[in-house]
Scaffold this active site. Sequence first.
Site, mmCIF file in Angstrom:
data_model
loop_
_atom_site.group_PDB
_atom_site.id
_atom_site.type_symbol
_atom_site.label_atom_id
_atom_site.label_comp_id
_atom_site.label_asym_id
_atom_site.label_seq_id
_atom_site.Cartn_x
_atom_site.Cartn_y
_atom_site.Cartn_z
ATOM 1 N N HIS A 15 0.939 -1.198 -0.082
ATOM 2 C CA HIS A 15 0.120 -0.125 -0.017
ATOM 3 C C HIS A 15 1.059 1.066 -0.023
ATOM 4 C CE1 HIS A 15 -0.230 0.722 4.649
ATOM 5 N NE2 HIS A 15 0.892 0.720 4.362
ATOM 6 N N CYS A 34 5.396 5.529 5.088
ATOM 7 C CA CYS A 34 4.271 4.767 4.240
ATOM 8 C C CYS A 34 3.567 5.563 3.265
ATOM 9 C CB CYS A 34 3.121 4.711 5.529
ATOM 10 S SG CYS A 34 3.492 3.184 6.492
ATOM 11 N N HIS A 40 4.975 -0.028 -0.291
ATOM 12 C CA HIS A 40 5.606 -0.979 0.340
ATOM 13 C C HIS A 40 4.698 -1.953 0.934
ATOM 14 C CE1 HIS A 40 3.900 1.925 3.151
ATOM 15 N NE2 HIS A 40 3.815 1.096 3.953
ATOM 16 N N HIS A 42 3.055 -5.086 3.716
ATOM 17 C CA HIS A 42 2.837 -5.400 5.134
ATOM 18 C C HIS A 42 2.525 -6.965 5.118
ATOM 19 C CE1 HIS A 42 3.413 -1.563 7.302
ATOM 20 N NE2 HIS A 42 2.666 -1.050 6.162
ATOM 21 N N ASP A 80 -4.912 -10.761 -0.835
ATOM 22 C CA ASP A 80 -3.619 -11.379 -0.467
ATOM 23 C C ASP A 80 -2.611 -10.912 -1.772
ATOM 24 O OD1 ASP A 80 -1.782 -12.645 0.780
ATOM 25 O OD2 ASP A 80 -2.546 -14.756 -0.178
ATOM 26 N N HIS A 81 -1.677 -10.536 -1.508
ATOM 27 C CA HIS A 81 -0.743 -10.441 -2.808
ATOM 28 C C HIS A 81 -1.252 -9.565 -3.662
ATOM 29 C CE1 HIS A 81 1.125 -13.899 -1.008
ATOM 30 N NE2 HIS A 81 2.340 -13.530 -1.491
ATOM 31 N N GLU A 125 -1.155 -4.617 11.566
ATOM 32 C CA GLU A 125 -0.378 -4.005 10.436
ATOM 33 C C GLU A 125 1.156 -4.422 10.690
ATOM 34 O OE1 GLU A 125 -1.030 -0.623 7.625
ATOM 35 O OE2 GLU A 125 0.263 0.373 9.437
#
Length: 137
Positions: A15, A34, A40, A42, A80-81, A125
């Site tokens: 994100h 961020c 980047h 998480h 996811d991913h 997170e």
Amino acid sequence: MRVSVYRKEHFNAAHRLHSNSLNDLENKTVFGKCNNENFHGHNYELVVRVTGEVDPITGYVIDMKVLSDVIKEFILNKFDHRNLNLDTEEFKNLNPTAENIAVVVWDILSKQLDKKYTFKVWLYETERNFVEYPAAD
Ligand code: NI
């Protein structure tokens, strides 16, 4: 007899935190690393708590396999991913903070889980930072 059951799931996503209401300098100041424009990632941990009556026949509040499948189908398959900003409708115009992700996850699950349950989500997170929705008192 009401009991709470918990299911923990995991997803990885990228994100960038950025607000169109702030200028570039303000975005950097508020969101720090961020705000990195190249995104980047998480490793998110998601905990879902479902509370309800214990069924006298099965002894279950909810079949954990069913709960796990719902989370997988409607949350993990979606996030996811993925790059949350670029790959998901939900965060095209919504800053993908942990707070906003938790609310979006809750809203999606609320459409899938039987209304007889109350439920709550926790989204980690990082190991040290996590949020809860609906809010604690
Ligand atoms: Ni971040």
